[in-house]
Design an enzyme around this catalytic site. Structure first.
Site, PDB file in Angstrom:
ATOM      1  N   ASN A   1       0.868  -1.169   0.000  1.00  0.00           N
ATOM      2  CA  ASN A   1       0.000   0.000   0.000  1.00  0.00           C
ATOM      3  C   ASN A   1       0.909   1.225   0.000  1.00  0.00           C
ATOM      4  O   ASN A   1       1.447   1.611   1.034  1.00  0.00           O
ATOM      5  CB  ASN A   1      -0.875  -0.046   1.262  1.00  0.00           C
ATOM      6  CG  ASN A   1      -1.882   1.064   1.302  1.00  0.00           C
ATOM      7  OD1 ASN A   1      -1.759   2.059   0.592  1.00  0.00           O
ATOM      8  ND2 ASN A   1      -2.875   0.901   2.169  1.00  0.00           N
TER       9      ASN A   1
ATOM     10  N   ARG B   1      -2.694  -1.918  -3.395  1.00  0.00           N
ATOM     11  CA  ARG B   1      -3.811  -0.979  -3.309  1.00  0.00           C
ATOM     12  C   ARG B   1      -3.552   0.094  -4.358  1.00  0.00           C
ATOM     13  O   ARG B   1      -2.495   0.741  -4.342  1.00  0.00           O
ATOM     14  CB  ARG B   1      -3.867  -0.350  -1.930  1.00  0.00           C
ATOM     15  CG  ARG B   1      -4.866   0.771  -1.853  1.00  0.00           C
ATOM     16  CD  ARG B   1      -5.049   1.247  -0.425  1.00  0.00           C
ATOM     17  NE  ARG B   1      -5.998   2.334  -0.377  1.00  0.00           N
ATOM     18  CZ  ARG B   1      -5.729   3.533   0.122  1.00  0.00           C
ATOM     19  NH1 ARG B   1      -4.546   3.800   0.635  1.00  0.00           N
ATOM     20  NH2 ARG B   1      -6.649   4.470   0.135  1.00  0.00           N
TER      21      ARG B   1
ATOM     22  N   HIS C   1     -12.102   4.950  -0.650  1.00  0.00           N
ATOM     23  CA  HIS C   1     -12.197   4.124   0.562  1.00  0.00           C
ATOM     24  C   HIS C   1     -13.023   2.869   0.322  1.00  0.00           C
ATOM     25  O   HIS C   1     -13.542   2.269   1.266  1.00  0.00           O
ATOM     26  CB  HIS C   1     -12.855   4.892   1.735  1.00  0.00           C
ATOM     27  CG  HIS C   1     -11.973   5.900   2.375  1.00  0.00           C
ATOM     28  ND1 HIS C   1     -12.481   7.027   2.988  1.00  0.00           N
ATOM     29  CD2 HIS C   1     -10.639   5.977   2.521  1.00  0.00           C
ATOM     30  CE1 HIS C   1     -11.490   7.749   3.470  1.00  0.00           C
ATOM     31  NE2 HIS C   1     -10.352   7.123   3.200  1.00  0.00           N
TER      32      HIS C   1
ATOM     33  N   HIS D   1     -16.337   5.692   7.351  1.00  0.00           N
ATOM     34  CA  HIS D   1     -14.891   5.509   7.525  1.00  0.00           C
ATOM     35  C   HIS D   1     -14.337   6.854   7.982  1.00  0.00           C
ATOM     36  O   HIS D   1     -14.237   7.806   7.204  1.00  0.00           O
ATOM     37  CB  HIS D   1     -14.244   5.064   6.203  1.00  0.00           C
ATOM     38  CG  HIS D   1     -12.767   4.888   6.315  1.00  0.00           C
ATOM     39  ND1 HIS D   1     -12.156   3.655   6.311  1.00  0.00           N
ATOM     40  CD2 HIS D   1     -11.774   5.784   6.478  1.00  0.00           C
ATOM     41  CE1 HIS D   1     -10.854   3.803   6.469  1.00  0.00           C
ATOM     42  NE2 HIS D   1     -10.604   5.101   6.559  1.00  0.00           N
ATOM     43  N   LEU D   2     -13.990   6.948   9.267  1.00  0.00           N
ATOM     44  CA  LEU D   2     -13.531   8.206   9.839  1.00  0.00           C
ATOM     45  C   LEU D   2     -12.087   8.030  10.281  1.00  0.00           C
ATOM     46  O   LEU D   2     -11.805   7.456  11.326  1.00  0.00           O
ATOM     47  CB  LEU D   2     -14.407   8.598  11.036  1.00  0.00           C
ATOM     48  CG  LEU D   2     -15.927   8.534  10.809  1.00  0.00           C
ATOM     49  CD1 LEU D   2     -16.675   8.878  12.084  1.00  0.00           C
ATOM     50  CD2 LEU D   2     -16.340   9.460   9.681  1.00  0.00           C
TER      51      LEU D   2
ATOM     52  N   ASN E   1      -7.933   9.692   8.923  1.00  0.00           N
ATOM     53  CA  ASN E   1      -7.365  10.956   8.483  1.00  0.00           C
ATOM     54  C   ASN E   1      -8.141  11.433   7.258  1.00  0.00           C
ATOM     55  O   ASN E   1      -8.504  12.587   7.137  1.00  0.00           O
ATOM     56  CB  ASN E   1      -5.879  10.763   8.182  1.00  0.00           C
ATOM     57  CG  ASN E   1      -5.170  12.079   8.226  1.00  0.00           C
ATOM     58  OD1 ASN E   1      -5.602  13.012   8.928  1.00  0.00           O
ATOM     59  ND2 ASN E   1      -4.124  12.200   7.448  1.00  0.00           N
TER      60      ASN E   1
ATOM     61  N   ARG F   1      -8.438  18.084   5.115  1.00  0.00           N
ATOM     62  CA  ARG F   1      -9.271  18.451   3.957  1.00  0.00           C
ATOM     63  C   ARG F   1     -10.607  19.011   4.419  1.00  0.00           C
ATOM     64  O   ARG F   1     -11.180  18.527   5.389  1.00  0.00           O
ATOM     65  CB  ARG F   1      -9.516  17.229   3.053  1.00  0.00           C
ATOM     66  CG  ARG F   1      -8.365  16.912   2.142  1.00  0.00           C
ATOM     67  CD  ARG F   1      -8.529  15.545   1.493  1.00  0.00           C
ATOM     68  NE  ARG F   1      -7.830  14.524   2.234  1.00  0.00           N
ATOM     69  CZ  ARG F   1      -7.937  13.212   2.003  1.00  0.00           C
ATOM     70  NH1 ARG F   1      -8.733  12.782   1.055  1.00  0.00           N
ATOM     71  NH2 ARG F   1      -7.263  12.348   2.709  1.00  0.00           N
TER      72      ARG F   1
ATOM     73  N   ARG G   1      -6.961  13.282  18.651  1.00  0.00           N
ATOM     74  CA  ARG G   1      -6.563  13.119  20.065  1.00  0.00           C
ATOM     75  C   ARG G   1      -6.140  14.453  20.666  1.00  0.00           C
ATOM     76  O   ARG G   1      -6.525  14.814  21.776  1.00  0.00           O
ATOM     77  CB  ARG G   1      -5.422  12.100  20.182  1.00  0.00           C
ATOM     78  CG  ARG G   1      -5.901  10.693  20.041  1.00  0.00           C
ATOM     79  CD  ARG G   1      -4.781   9.757  19.776  1.00  0.00           C
ATOM     80  NE  ARG G   1      -4.242   9.953  18.423  1.00  0.00           N
ATOM     81  CZ  ARG G   1      -3.559   9.030  17.756  1.00  0.00           C
ATOM     82  NH1 ARG G   1      -3.278   7.878  18.302  1.00  0.00           N
ATOM     83  NH2 ARG G   1      -3.129   9.264  16.530  1.00  0.00           N
TER      84      ARG G   1
ATOM     85  N   GLU H   1      -7.506  -2.742   5.630  1.00  0.00           N
ATOM     86  CA  GLU H   1      -7.428  -2.721   4.169  1.00  0.00           C
ATOM     87  C   GLU H   1      -6.414  -3.736   3.647  1.00  0.00           C
ATOM     88  O   GLU H   1      -6.609  -4.325   2.592  1.00  0.00           O
ATOM     89  CB  GLU H   1      -7.084  -1.313   3.687  1.00  0.00           C
ATOM     90  CG  GLU H   1      -8.271  -0.377   3.840  1.00  0.00           C
ATOM     91  CD  GLU H   1      -7.902   1.080   3.703  1.00  0.00           C
ATOM     92  OE1 GLU H   1      -6.967   1.526   4.396  1.00  0.00           O
ATOM     93  OE2 GLU H   1      -8.548   1.773   2.899  1.00  0.00           O
TER      94      GLU H   1
HETATM   95  P1  AMP Z   1      -6.526   6.507  10.142  1.00  0.00           P
HETATM   96  O1  AMP Z   1      -6.292   7.397   8.964  1.00  0.00           O
HETATM   97  O2  AMP Z   1      -7.694   5.596   9.946  1.00  0.00           O
HETATM   98  O3  AMP Z   1      -5.300   5.782  10.594  1.00  0.00           O
HETATM   99  O4  AMP Z   1      -6.949   7.455  11.346  1.00  0.00           O
HETATM  100  C1  AMP Z   1      -6.016   8.335  11.904  1.00  0.00           C
HETATM  101  C2  AMP Z   1      -6.721   9.293  12.811  1.00  0.00           C
HETATM  102  O5  AMP Z   1      -7.485   8.605  13.795  1.00  0.00           O
HETATM  103  C3  AMP Z   1      -5.737  10.133  13.618  1.00  0.00           C
HETATM  104  O6  AMP Z   1      -5.336  11.245  12.900  1.00  0.00           O
HETATM  105  C4  AMP Z   1      -6.561  10.522  14.823  1.00  0.00           C
HETATM  106  O7  AMP Z   1      -7.239  11.719  14.520  1.00  0.00           O
HETATM  107  C5  AMP Z   1      -7.589   9.435  14.958  1.00  0.00           C
HETATM  108  N1  AMP Z   1      -7.360   8.622  16.175  1.00  0.00           N
HETATM  109  C6  AMP Z   1      -6.573   7.544  16.319  1.00  0.00           C
HETATM  110  N2  AMP Z   1      -6.635   7.081  17.591  1.00  0.00           N
HETATM  111  C7  AMP Z   1      -7.495   7.881  18.266  1.00  0.00           C
HETATM  112  C8  AMP Z   1      -7.993   7.931  19.601  1.00  0.00           C
HETATM  113  N3  AMP Z   1      -7.623   7.049  20.522  1.00  0.00           N
HETATM  114  N4  AMP Z   1      -8.862   8.901  19.910  1.00  0.00           N
HETATM  115  C9  AMP Z   1      -9.255   9.806  18.988  1.00  0.00           C
HETATM  116  N5  AMP Z   1      -8.827   9.801  17.724  1.00  0.00           N
HETATM  117  C10 AMP Z   1      -7.951   8.867  17.349  1.00  0.00           C
END
Ligand code: AMP
Length: 614
Positions: free
Chosen positions: A7, A90, A179, A207-208, A210, A240, A284, A388
């Site tokens: 990826n 990917r 996604h 899907h929440l 980055n 974004r 966070r 993924e």
């Molecule tokens: P991803 O792109 O799916 O890896 O998500 C990354 C984002 O998830 C980070 O930038 C954080 O904003 C959020 N994140 C990860 N762990 C936590 C947590 N324990 N509490 C709140 N947000 C988190």
């Protein structure tokens, strides 16, 4: 099967070796900081290394190619290379060309390259990954799995922007969605958790991470998604903006000091959670500041969660309801606070968050799904761990197995053409023809015990009337009128393409008989072309109930391959494909025509479709 999954993102890359048979990860390498000019990239390696534990190292590379080569060096040794069956990549943008995973060859590679214009930050790096892996592992099959692929089922009403088609066609402006690998994976995980088939569910997948997007997954197919032509549309993301009035962009471009590059930077890199909070793209950090009373951090959380809820409501409306809302990605999986905010005031949908379950929910490899809804919640709120890399490995392993399937039998399938017709309840028959009226059989049909009746009805729509529409017997416990697309135009009604029996929220229509008329609130459908077969036939053709296949017909002047043909298996059926008059005419089909299953590997056989019939 052992699959190396690569990826390659714009600033990071990840390589895993996954054993698809038991889901184990044999080794994993992550490289981050690739786009950062000031710092050396850093690399973290999980087994296999001698110590068996993850270790970090500084990586002395100056481009993606070297980083990928270094990552593969760390991950691969002779013993592992011998065990590898394939490489899965990917690839972010598959454009119009790829809606399914494909084995990579020179043509596929050049098409991915030509799509770089649509995904300049991603496709070039994906290609570098493909080429570097090809050099390092010559002779090993490589497959591309596309982030846009799952959204290939978006109906045209969701795919189109409301701009002149001349402009959208010339410049390729349409919605693709992203996604997809994650949305599809978490949808099937949610279905497995709910102990049903994804084809029985209407899911809203959020899907929440980055990057953020929502997808409406109706009976296994994506029918709406919040990202559009590019991954900028829709939700608020790390950096974004997501949705913004295009007028605001035009306004900015007219101001001094703002040009396209500047606006691009603003919307892609300086907005979203980072922009509103003014401090960080990491939720966070924002949560900590908000807890200390920082107004901007609070606003960032509010704008983010409001936007997600807005989309959930919209997608419930798109699907006419939802059976579950799935929360995934770094934020969806880990932030109880964001889930709490997103889960507010969804009772109208039948979704009620259980605050205790939400606070305690932790998803991991052992528990990939947590239900955080109250027991009475009709619509479940599920926290689902996405993966993924594993999703790509599964798809590649599936393709490899398909390659080894015996070719579909050369047997032919008789084709029957159904003219418009209706199935009615006894009650409706009596309303149309008089109390105690019984249908009169006229001639038997090919499927056992079915007959065409002497009686016909007038089918009346706002735009016109269809005369003498035949009733088929015996009577059923629901009313269903099956018409062709051309008939719909005449009636002035849009009817959904559905399997027989799947009439929930289909179109309404009025029927007139000799003694009365009945207005149905639902029941008008355009029949989904299908093949009836017995379990023995299914075994012979190598298909299963609800598989979707392609059927080729060889006719005078108008050979055709019908895609999206669904298989229906029952002991009560006789082998026969059913199509409507429009479809038959499109292929110049004569009476007693035959078709053959197309053996095109997985491309010809999708295993998911919008259906909830059993
Ligand atoms: P991803 O792109 O799916 O890896 O998500 C990354 C984002 O998830 C980070 O930038 C954080 O904003 C959020 N994140 C990860 N762990 C936590 C947590 N324990 N509490 C709140 N947000 C988190």
């Amino acid at each position: 099967m052992h699959i190396l999954v690569l990826n390659c993102g714009s600033s990071s890359l990840r390589a895993d070796i996954i054993d698809d048979d038991d889901g184990g990860v044999l080794g994993s390498v992550k490289v981050s900081g690739l786009a950062d000019d000031d710092e050396r990239a850093s690399l973290s390696v999980s087994p296999p290394d001698e110590a068996g534990a993850t270790h970090q190292e500084r990586l002395d590379v100056d481009d993606h190619r070297n980083a990928i080569a270094a990552a593969l060096d760390r991950l691969l040794n002779d013993e592992i290379v011998d065990r590898l069956d394939a490489v899965g990549h990917r690839v972010v943008h598959g454009g119009e060309a790829f809606t399914h995973p494909v084995e990579i060859n020179a043509d596929v590679e050049s098409t991915i390259e030509s799509l770089s214009e649509l995904a300049p930050l991603h496709n070039p790096h994906n290609l570098t990954g493909i080429r570097t892996a090809g050099e390092r592992l010559p002779g090993l099959p490589q497959f591309a799995v596309f982030d846009t692929g799952f959204h290939g089922t978006l109906p045209s009403r969701a795919r189109n922007y409301a701009i002149p088609s001349e402009v959208s066609e010339r410049h390729g402006i349409r919605r693709f969605g992203f996604h997809g690998i994650s949305h599809e994976f978490v949808a099937s995980r949610a279905a497995a958790y709910l102990e049903t088939d994804v084809r029985n569910l209407r899911l809203i997948s959020c899907h929440l991470g980055n990057g953020c997007s929502v997808s409406a997954v109706e009976y296994g197919s994506s029918v709406e998604t919040s990202m559009g032509m590019t991954p900028m549309e829709g939700l608020v993301m790390g950096t974004r903006s997501g949705d913004i009035d295009p007028g605001a962009i035009l306004h900015l471009l007219r101001q001094d000091g703002w040009d396209v590059e500047r606006v691009d930077r603003l919307l892609n890199e300086e907005s979203g959670l980072a922009g509103v909070s003014g401090v960080s793209n990491d939720l966070r950090d924002i949560q900590r500041l908000a807890a200390d009373g920082d107004e901007d951090a609070r606003m960032a959380i509010q704008v983010f969660s409001h936007r997600v809820r807005k989309y959930i409501g919209a997608y419930a409306a798109v699907m006419g309801g939802a059976d579950a809302i799935v929360l995934t990605g770094g934020i969806g999986e880990n932030s109880a606070l964001m889930r709490h905010r997103v889960g507010q005031r969804l009772e109208f949908l039948g979704a009620q968050l259980d605050e205790d379950l939400n606070r305690d929910a932790i998803v991991d490899d052992d528990t990939p799904v947590c239900d955080v809804s109250s027991p009475t919640s009709r619509c479940k709120l599920l926290v689902v761990q996405t993966d993924e890399q594993r999703a790509i490995a599964q798809k590649v392993a599936h393709l490899l197995r398909e390659h080894h399937r015996p070719a579909a039998q050369e047997a032919t399938i008789p084709i029957a053409v159904s003219a418009r017709h209706c199935h009615l309840t006894q009650e409706t028959v009596e309303e149309l023809f008089g109390e105690g009226y019984e249908l009169t059989p006229r001639n038997p049909l090919s499927q056992p015990e079915q007959f065409a009746a002497e009686e016909t009805v007038r089918v009346v729509g706002p735009g016109g009337v269809l005369e003498k529409v035949r009733i088929l017997g015996p009577t059923r416990d629901y009313n269903q009128v099956e018409v062709a697309r051309t008939d719909e135009f005449k009636l002035g009604i849009d009817a959904p393409v559905r399997m027989s029996g799947d009439i929930d929220q289909s179109a309404g229509v009025t029927l007139e008989g000799d003694a009365g008329q009945v207005t149905l609130s639902e029941g008008l459908i355009c029949a989904w072309r299908h093949i009836h077969m017995t379990p023995a036939d299914a075994e012979r053709f190598g298909v299963e109930h609800r598989d979707v296949v392609e059927v080729a017909v060889n006719t005078d002047e108008r050979d055709l391959i019908f895609g999206d043909v669904i298989i229906r298996v029952s002991e009560d059926y006789r082998l026969e494909m059913h199509i409507d008059t429009d479809e038959a005419n499109a292929a110049n089909l004569a009476r007693r025509s035959e078709g053959m299953l197309v053996d095109s590997g997985s491309l010809g056989r999708l295993n998911r479709r919008k259906t909830n019939f059993s």
